[in-house]
Design a protein around this motif. Structure first.
Motif, mmCIF file in Angstrom:
data_model
loop_
_atom_site.group_PDB
_atom_site.id
_atom_site.type_symbol
_atom_site.label_atom_id
_atom_site.label_comp_id
_atom_site.label_asym_id
_atom_site.label_seq_id
_atom_site.Cartn_x
_atom_site.Cartn_y
_atom_site.Cartn_z
ATOM 1 N N PHE A 8 33.664 13.368 9.875
ATOM 2 C CA PHE A 8 33.175 12.123 9.370
ATOM 3 C C PHE A 8 33.759 12.152 7.985
ATOM 4 C CE2 PHE A 8 29.441 13.535 11.889
ATOM 5 C CZ PHE A 8 29.179 12.591 12.830
ATOM 6 N N SER A 9 34.611 12.766 7.522
ATOM 7 C CA SER A 9 34.898 12.456 6.007
ATOM 8 C C SER A 9 36.310 11.949 6.135
ATOM 9 C CB SER A 9 35.199 13.765 5.756
ATOM 10 O OG SER A 9 35.922 13.469 4.152
ATOM 11 N N ILE A 10 36.568 11.124 5.182
ATOM 12 C CA ILE A 10 37.865 10.222 5.175
ATOM 13 C C ILE A 10 38.681 10.933 4.058
ATOM 14 C CG2 ILE A 10 36.974 7.914 6.143
ATOM 15 C CD1 ILE A 10 36.813 7.106 3.300
ATOM 16 N N ASN A 11 38.227 11.906 3.225
ATOM 17 C CA ASN A 11 39.006 12.654 2.417
ATOM 18 C C ASN A 11 39.963 13.895 3.134
ATOM 19 O OD1 ASN A 11 38.079 11.163 0.344
ATOM 20 N ND2 ASN A 11 36.182 12.324 0.348
ATOM 21 N N GLY A 12 40.947 14.034 2.626
ATOM 22 C CA GLY A 12 41.849 15.212 3.037
ATOM 23 C C GLY A 12 42.832 14.900 4.069
ATOM 24 N N ARG A 13 43.335 15.663 4.849
ATOM 25 C CA ARG A 13 44.432 15.516 5.913
ATOM 26 C C ARG A 13 44.288 16.075 7.275
ATOM 27 N NH1 ARG A 13 49.821 17.425 2.565
ATOM 28 N NH2 ARG A 13 50.449 16.724 4.563
ATOM 29 N N ILE A 14 44.918 15.575 8.078
ATOM 30 C CA ILE A 14 44.825 16.309 9.632
ATOM 31 C C ILE A 14 46.145 16.141 10.287
ATOM 32 C CG2 ILE A 14 44.099 13.835 10.919
ATOM 33 C CD1 ILE A 14 42.043 15.837 12.157
ATOM 34 N N ALA A 65 41.942 7.978 9.098
ATOM 35 C CA ALA A 65 42.323 7.777 7.616
ATOM 36 C C ALA A 65 42.971 9.147 7.263
ATOM 37 C CB ALA A 65 41.109 7.535 6.846
ATOM 38 N N ARG A 66 42.389 10.241 7.602
ATOM 39 C CA ARG A 66 43.077 11.565 7.295
ATOM 40 C C ARG A 66 44.525 11.477 7.743
ATOM 41 N NH1 ARG A 66 39.165 15.696 9.067
ATOM 42 N NH2 ARG A 66 37.986 13.961 10.105
ATOM 43 N N ARG A 67 44.737 10.946 8.937
ATOM 44 C CA ARG A 67 45.955 11.202 9.331
ATOM 45 C C ARG A 67 47.113 10.326 8.621
ATOM 46 N NH1 ARG A 67 50.378 12.058 12.554
ATOM 47 N NH2 ARG A 67 50.839 13.384 11.282
ATOM 48 N N ASP A 72 51.149 10.812 3.677
ATOM 49 C CA ASP A 72 51.216 10.269 2.204
ATOM 50 C C ASP A 72 51.032 8.768 2.226
ATOM 51 O OD1 ASP A 72 51.187 11.011 -0.302
ATOM 52 O OD2 ASP A 72 53.319 11.186 -0.574
ATOM 53 N N LYS A 73 50.039 8.434 3.079
ATOM 54 C CA LYS A 73 50.012 6.540 2.755
ATOM 55 C C LYS A 73 48.469 6.380 2.594
ATOM 56 C CE LYS A 73 53.695 4.646 5.438
ATOM 57 N NZ LYS A 73 54.588 5.806 6.272
ATOM 58 N N SER A 74 48.219 5.493 1.754
ATOM 59 C CA SER A 74 46.615 5.398 1.496
ATOM 60 C C SER A 74 45.882 4.839 2.700
ATOM 61 C CB SER A 74 46.684 3.938 0.539
ATOM 62 O OG SER A 74 45.614 3.253 0.732
#
Lengths: 425, 305
Positions: A8-14, A65-67, A72-74
């Motif tokens: 559920f989180s939109i912070n971080g990366r995947i 979003a994490r992707r 490195d895009k908003s």
């Protein structure tokens, strides 16, 4: 916490694989619901579906979003994901045969494909970026998540079974049903017009008497076969016997019922000179044949678990094979054998089709092996198809389901504790 | 001196009365248990032989590929046969991944604590829940709550949950058979847990996993009670020879339910048809089981440790 972050989180990366692993099930679910159900007309009527769908869409958005972060895009690039949604609304608004209709389709397909390619195929930036370290959530974390979910699914299913059966029967259980009468009365008249009675005593007695008869037949043979297979057999013969027992276990219950209805029926009529062969004896024999494989395999495991040193010690003292079995093996393996009998009994209690077809199916206090009986399971199977959904009778059948669930749960629990007992000692 | 040695040597090699008695007892016991075992096995042969003998007049390829006709009193078993295949395949697609992953969790991930014990207990109890209670659950959860209606999907999901313990049990056993040293060697090379499972544990236990999956198929094919109220119907005509005749939101016929229907609910069925249906059902289930056994034996001979 980790799993909530993954979903559920939109912070971080995947990374790419993680994105696919989380999104593919969502795509498949949505595709199936669109194609098989009259989407959106029926789907949005049920709020539970709507909730589920919103959940899936949120997971898709969060993961995407994490992707984007990974590249490195908003997360504002997510706006492209909304295009298909707007387009599909426009599609419903636009009259079918028009230029707009085609144009909207093209735009939808192009944006979908583009986001899939952009997010699913291209690598993220190497090393850390402003949104976090490299592969902060990797595909491995996602796989761990799936495996854990599947692992605890058994608990969810057991609770689910209890919950949903209880839910259907709860209304009548707490208001209207006389529980004392339900358990002790032998009057089962669910369809009577002015004298409805829901007493299951005769059914409970039917279940237990046919199970007892089945165990009377199955336990000696089952344990005898287990002893032979484990103690006297050559390895090759053992393999053969095990295969035959496996086959015996594989025969579907409805076929056993059919055998009871035809072959065993005729045999009982001939042997006992009875009017009808569909009796407790018939059902008992069928159940015995069905539960014998379970008894054999678990009892054989229990005998195998007795250390060889026990046998060697007894034989060194001059004991014969029979003495070894009777004096050493049986006492040493008694817990396992008890568990085998219990699990066999649980199987018999829960069996439906064979007893439905072979026992005569009439509500009756049994007075001997040649009387007709009816069991709890057979009652549900025979009557559920004919009752009005939500009515008293319908709910009573679910309450019988709760009763059955409780009985088998307790028997299985005891068998499990008995087996655990062996392992600890 | 000389003579005593001779006598004792003779004594050593001739049987004493007690020894003889013991030998008799032992043989008697052995034969007794052998008879018990055979009495258990005899019914299997008897039943298959009886069903086959009675079914012989109707058995033909046409029987398999024509629909039931004349209110199910004549014709073949195409619609129920295809329905059973649909139910089995869909339930397999659901149960196999969940079951295998659940076993991987129990064997590779779970620590030895109270929570794992509860999961194990849940698996054991799931296996023990009566099939008719699964049917009630299917009605409550899939047909009514999830809104799937009586459909192949709802019936298959019920079957999947019911047969899950079969897959979990045999997969767990297969995973346990992979020696710990294999995993340790892999971890020592720096592989992660999932890499170890994917590259070492699963390839080495694939035979056991496949056996479990095959047994699930045979179990699911024979079940009647769980599908009776969740998606299987007494009668539904479909196009003969078209293997895509059912949609997963449709209801379908099933072999097991068909056998129940024509042997108890329909009067004046042509003599051989119920027997034919029974032998096709038993035959396919036993064939699938035999495949599992052959696979197990074949792969055991190829085992590397």
């Amino acid at each position: 916490m980790k799993f909530i972050h993954i979903l559920f989180s939109i912070n971080g990366r995947i990374n790419r694989a993680g994105w696919w692993l989380l999104n593919l099930p969502i795509f498949v679910t949505i595709a199936i619901s669109i194609t098989t159900f009259d989407f959106p007309a029926t789907l949005f009527l049920e709020h539970i579906h709507l909730l589920l769908l919103l959940g899936l869409v949120w997971i898709h958005i969060a993961v995407s979003a994490r992707r984007w972060h990974d590249k490195d895009k908003s997360a504002w690039w997510l706006l492209f994901h909304i295009t298909p949604l707007i387009c599909s609304i426009c599609v419903y608004a636009a009259k079918p045969p028009s230029v707009w209709w085609d144009l909207i389709h093209v735009i939808t397909v192009v944006t979908c494909l583009w986001t899939c390619v952009e997010l699913g195929l291209f690598k993220g930036t190497a090393g850390g970026n402003q949104y976090g370290p490299d592969s902060e959530t990797s595909s491995e974390t996602v796989i761990d998540f799936y495996i854990s979910i599947c692992g605890i699914s058994a608990i969810l299913f057991v609770f689910g079974i209890f919950f949903f059966v209880f839910k259907e029967g709860a209304g009548f259980l707490f208001s209207g049903l006389n529980i004392w009468e339900f358990l002790t009365s032998e009057e089962w008249y669910p369809t009577s017009l002015n004298n409805k009675r829901y007493g299951t005593f005769a059914l409970v007695l039917g279940t237990f008497s046919v199970t007892a008869l089945a165990m009377l037949l199955a336990v000696p043979f089952g344990l005898g076969a287990a002893i032979y297979v484990s103690e006297f057999c050559s390895p090759k013969l053992k393999e053969t016997f095990k295969i035959v027992i496996e086959f015996l276990a594989a025969i579907p219950s409805v076929v056993w019922g059919f055998i009871g209805l035809t072959l065993m029926n005729e045999m009982i009529i001939k042997v006992f000179n009875a009017a009808i062969g569909l009796t407790m004896l018939n059902g008992g024999i069928m159940l015995a044949l069905m539960s014998v494989p379970i008894i054999v395999s678990i009892a054989e495991d229990a005998l195998k678990a007795v250390p060889d040193s026990y046998r060697e010690a007894a034989e060194a003292l001059g004991a014969t094979r029979w003495q070894v079995i009777y004096r050493v093996l049986l006492p040493a393996a008694k817990n396992g054998l008890l568990a085998a009998v219990l699990l066999g009994a649980a199987r018999s209690i829960g069996e439906t089709m064979a007893v439905l077809m072979a026992t005569g199916h009439s509500v009756n206090i049994p007075d001997g092996p040649l009387s007709w009986i009816r069991t709890l399971t057979a009652t549900i199977a025979a009557e559920l198809g004919e009752v009005a959904k939500g009515g008293e009778h319908y709910q009573v059948l679910f309450i019988i389901g709760i009763l059955l669930f409780t009985i088998t749960f307790i028997v299985n629990l005891i068998a499990d504790l008995v087996i655990k007992g062996i392992r600890q000692s | 001196m000389n003579s005593t040695t001779e006598i004792s040597a003779q004594d050593m090699f001739t049987e004493t009365a007690v020894g003889k008695q013991n030998r008799y007892i032992e043989n008697a016991v052995k034969i007794f248990f052998l008879i018990m075992t055979c009495l258990m096995i005899l019914p299997l042969l008897l039943i298959i032989g009886y069903l086959f003998y009675k079914a012989l007049p109707v058995l033909s390829l046409d029987f398999l590929f024509t629909n039931p006709q004349d209110n199910m009193r004549a014709g073949g078993i195409w619609a129920p046969f295809l329905g059973t295949i649909y139910l089995v395949v869909v339930s397999l697609l659901v149960a196999a991944p969940i079951g295998v992953f659940a076993a991987v969790y129990l064997n590779e991930y779970a620590r030895d604590n109270w929570f794992t014990r509860i999961v194990n207990l849940a698996v054991v109890n799931l296996a023990g829940v009566p099939s008719i209670v699964h049917a009630l659950f299917g009605v409550g959860a899939f047909v009514l709550f999830a809104g799937l209606g009586e459909s192949i999907l709802a019936a298959s999901l019920t079957l999947a949950i019911m047969t899950l313990p079969v897959i979990i049990a045999s997969t767990t056993e297969a995973l346990k058979a992979v020696p710990m040293a294999f995993r340790e060697a892999c971890w020592n090379l720096g592989a992660t847990r999932w890499q170890t499972i994917r590259r070492i544990v699963l390839p080495n236990s694939i035979s056991g996993i496949l056996t479990g999956v095959i047994l699930q198929v045979s179990r699911a094919a024979g079940e009647t009670a769980p599908i009776m109220f969740t998606g299987a119907v007494f009668y539904k005509a479909i196009a003969e020879g078209d293997i895509f005749a059912y949609n997963i939101t449709d209801q379908c016929m099933a072999l097991s339910l068909h056998l129940y229907t024509i042997s108890t609910q329909v009067p004046d069925v042509t003599e051989g048809i119920p027997y034919g249906t029974a032998i096709v059902l038993v035959g396919s289930v036993l064939l699938v089981n035999a495949a599992a056994i052959v696979l197990r034996v074949y792969l055991r001979t190829r085992k590397k440790w």
